[in-house]
Design a protein around this motif. Structure first.
Motif, PDB file in Angstrom:
ATOM      1  N   ALA A 146      48.872  56.766  29.707  1.00 58.31           N
ATOM      2  CA  ALA A 146      48.623  55.353  29.991  1.00 58.31           C
ATOM      3  C   ALA A 146      49.937  54.590  29.891  1.00 58.31           C
ATOM      4  CB  ALA A 146      47.613  54.780  29.018  1.00 58.31           C
ATOM      5  N   VAL A 147      50.047  53.559  30.701  1.00 57.85           N
ATOM      6  CA  VAL A 147      51.212  52.677  30.679  1.00 57.85           C
ATOM      7  C   VAL A 147      50.694  51.248  30.653  1.00 57.85           C
ATOM      8  CG1 VAL A 147      53.262  51.910  31.925  1.00 57.85           C
ATOM      9  CG2 VAL A 147      52.620  54.312  31.980  1.00 57.85           C
ATOM     10  N   TYR A 148      51.126  50.493  29.663  1.00 54.05           N
ATOM     11  CA  TYR A 148      50.731  49.090  29.556  1.00 54.05           C
ATOM     12  C   TYR A 148      51.958  48.238  29.825  1.00 54.05           C
ATOM     13  CZ  TYR A 148      46.833  51.320  27.245  1.00 54.05           C
ATOM     14  OH  TYR A 148      45.770  52.135  26.954  1.00 54.05           O
ATOM     15  N   ARG A 149      51.877  47.402  30.833  1.00 51.42           N
ATOM     16  CA  ARG A 149      53.013  46.570  31.249  1.00 51.42           C
ATOM     17  C   ARG A 149      52.877  45.159  30.696  1.00 51.42           C
ATOM     18  NH1 ARG A 149      55.362  49.069  35.875  1.00 51.42           N
ATOM     19  NH2 ARG A 149      54.086  50.778  36.588  1.00 51.42           N
ATOM     20  N   ARG A 179      60.547  41.041  30.012  1.00 49.63           N
ATOM     21  CA  ARG A 179      60.163  40.960  31.417  1.00 49.63           C
ATOM     22  C   ARG A 179      59.631  42.268  31.999  1.00 49.63           C
ATOM     23  NH1 ARG A 179      63.457  37.728  35.871  1.00 49.63           N
ATOM     24  NH2 ARG A 179      61.584  36.797  36.705  1.00 49.63           N
ATOM     25  N   ASN A 180      60.280  43.375  31.812  1.00 46.31           N
ATOM     26  CA  ASN A 180      59.843  44.643  32.398  1.00 46.31           C
ATOM     27  C   ASN A 180      59.485  45.676  31.335  1.00 46.31           C
ATOM     28  OD1 ASN A 180      60.171  43.892  35.127  1.00 46.31           O
ATOM     29  ND2 ASN A 180      62.378  44.093  34.892  1.00 46.31           N
ATOM     30  N   ASP A 181      58.949  45.224  30.236  1.00 46.91           N
ATOM     31  CA  ASP A 181      58.598  46.143  29.160  1.00 46.91           C
ATOM     32  C   ASP A 181      57.349  46.941  29.502  1.00 46.91           C
ATOM     33  OD1 ASP A 181      60.716  45.347  27.718  1.00 46.91           O
ATOM     34  OD2 ASP A 181      59.590  44.242  26.210  1.00 46.91           O
ATOM     35  N   ARG A 182      57.310  48.153  28.958  1.00 51.71           N
ATOM     36  CA  ARG A 182      56.149  49.022  29.128  1.00 51.71           C
ATOM     37  C   ARG A 182      55.899  49.774  27.827  1.00 51.71           C
ATOM     38  NH1 ARG A 182      59.143  49.731  33.735  1.00 51.71           N
ATOM     39  NH2 ARG A 182      58.077  49.203  35.654  1.00 51.71           N
ATOM     40  N   LEU A 189      57.652  52.424  22.567  1.00 52.14           N
ATOM     41  CA  LEU A 189      57.506  50.981  22.400  1.00 52.14           C
ATOM     42  C   LEU A 189      58.826  50.280  22.704  1.00 52.14           C
ATOM     43  CD1 LEU A 189      55.671  50.957  18.962  1.00 52.14           C
ATOM     44  CD2 LEU A 189      54.639  50.762  21.216  1.00 52.14           C
ATOM     45  N   PRO A 190      58.843  49.318  23.611  1.00 49.83           N
ATOM     46  CA  PRO A 190      60.067  48.560  23.884  1.00 49.83           C
ATOM     47  C   PRO A 190      60.085  47.233  23.134  1.00 49.83           C
ATOM     48  CG  PRO A 190      58.519  48.199  25.626  1.00 49.83           C
ATOM     49  CD  PRO A 190      57.847  49.111  24.630  1.00 49.83           C
ATOM     50  N   ASN A 191      61.240  46.798  22.707  1.00 54.68           N
ATOM     51  CA  ASN A 191      61.447  45.486  22.100  1.00 54.68           C
ATOM     52  C   ASN A 191      60.402  45.132  21.057  1.00 54.68           C
ATOM     53  OD1 ASN A 191      63.786  44.733  23.580  1.00 54.68           O
ATOM     54  ND2 ASN A 191      62.476  44.438  25.351  1.00 54.68           N
ATOM     55  N   VAL A 192      60.390  45.875  19.979  1.00 54.55           N
ATOM     56  CA  VAL A 192      59.439  45.619  18.907  1.00 54.55           C
ATOM     57  C   VAL A 192      60.172  45.155  17.657  1.00 54.55           C
ATOM     58  CG1 VAL A 192      57.620  47.170  19.675  1.00 54.55           C
ATOM     59  CG2 VAL A 192      59.443  48.069  18.296  1.00 54.55           C
ATOM     60  N   ASP A 193      59.489  44.322  16.881  1.00 50.95           N
ATOM     61  CA  ASP A 193      60.019  43.913  15.579  1.00 50.95           C
ATOM     62  C   ASP A 193      59.791  45.054  14.602  1.00 50.95           C
ATOM     63  OD1 ASP A 193      60.665  41.395  16.566  1.00 50.95           O
ATOM     64  OD2 ASP A 193      58.684  40.597  16.079  1.00 50.95           O
ATOM     65  N   THR A 194      60.833  45.393  13.844  1.00 50.80           N
ATOM     66  CA  THR A 194      60.774  46.516  12.927  1.00 50.80           C
ATOM     67  C   THR A 194      61.027  46.027  11.515  1.00 50.80           C
ATOM     68  OG1 THR A 194      61.714  47.894  14.678  1.00 50.80           O
ATOM     69  CG2 THR A 194      61.729  48.800  12.471  1.00 50.80           C
TER      70      THR A 194
END
Length: 174
Positions: A22-25, A78-81, A91-96
């Motif tokens: 699965a890919v969630y955009r 903008r183009n995260d998936r 996971l792209p651009n997540v707070d850690t």
């Protein structure tokens, strides 16, 4: 909704032996917010050149810069998936947040399913002039590192439930 057919996903960094399940955009609302921010900044800029009062020009110029600054923060989404494969979750651009309390933003996190301890939901409620409720999905690892996903940015309902189902399904294989 989510793209579930693997051939529809165009990823540059996917492993050759694994196809995404699965890919969630990110949603189109990011682009709409960017358009609204840019229109507001352009409106402020137009008014700056139409009025002759210096303090109003400075105030509106500052407001236009602040609006553009807020728009800049949305560009990274903008183009995260979020990509789900049988072996890992990407996971792209997540707070850690680490066990030691250190907080940062991770540009790309690839997490094997067996390292995930739990997937939960956290509601942040802030009230300044109005009440703002923000729902975040937390991916908690075995080493107590927490990845926080803003679920409102993605084109799927019940992101926590879907990620938890994938985690339970693929974690049993390892």
């Amino acid at each position: 909704m989510a793209i579930t057919h693997p051939s529809l996903c165009t990823m540059k960094d996917k492993l050759p032996h694994e196809k995404p399940v699965a890919v969630y955009r990110t949603t189109i609302s990011i682009i709409l917010f960017e358009i609204m921010y840019l229109a507001a900044a352009m409106g402020c800029g137009y008014i700056v050149f139409q009025i002759d009062v210096l303090w109003a020009q400075l105030l509106l110029g500052f407001l236009a810069v602040m609006i553009l600054w807020a728009c800049r923060d949305l560009l990274k989404y903008r183009n995260d998936r979020i990509v789900v494969t049988p072996s890992h979750l990407s996971l792209p651009n997540v707070d850690t947040r680490t066990k030691m309390g250190k907080e940062s933003i991770t540009a790309k996190a690839i997490i094997p399913w067996y390292k995930i301890k739990d997937i939960k939901v956290n509601f942040n409620i802030t009230s300044t002039n109005r009440v703002n409720i923000q729902k975040k999905v937390l991916v908690i690892l075995c080493n107590e590192t927490i990845y926080s996903i803003d679920s409102d940015m993605y084109d799927v309902f019940f992101l926590k439930r879907k990620l938890k189902v994938f985690w339970q399904q693929f974690n049993k294989k390892h």
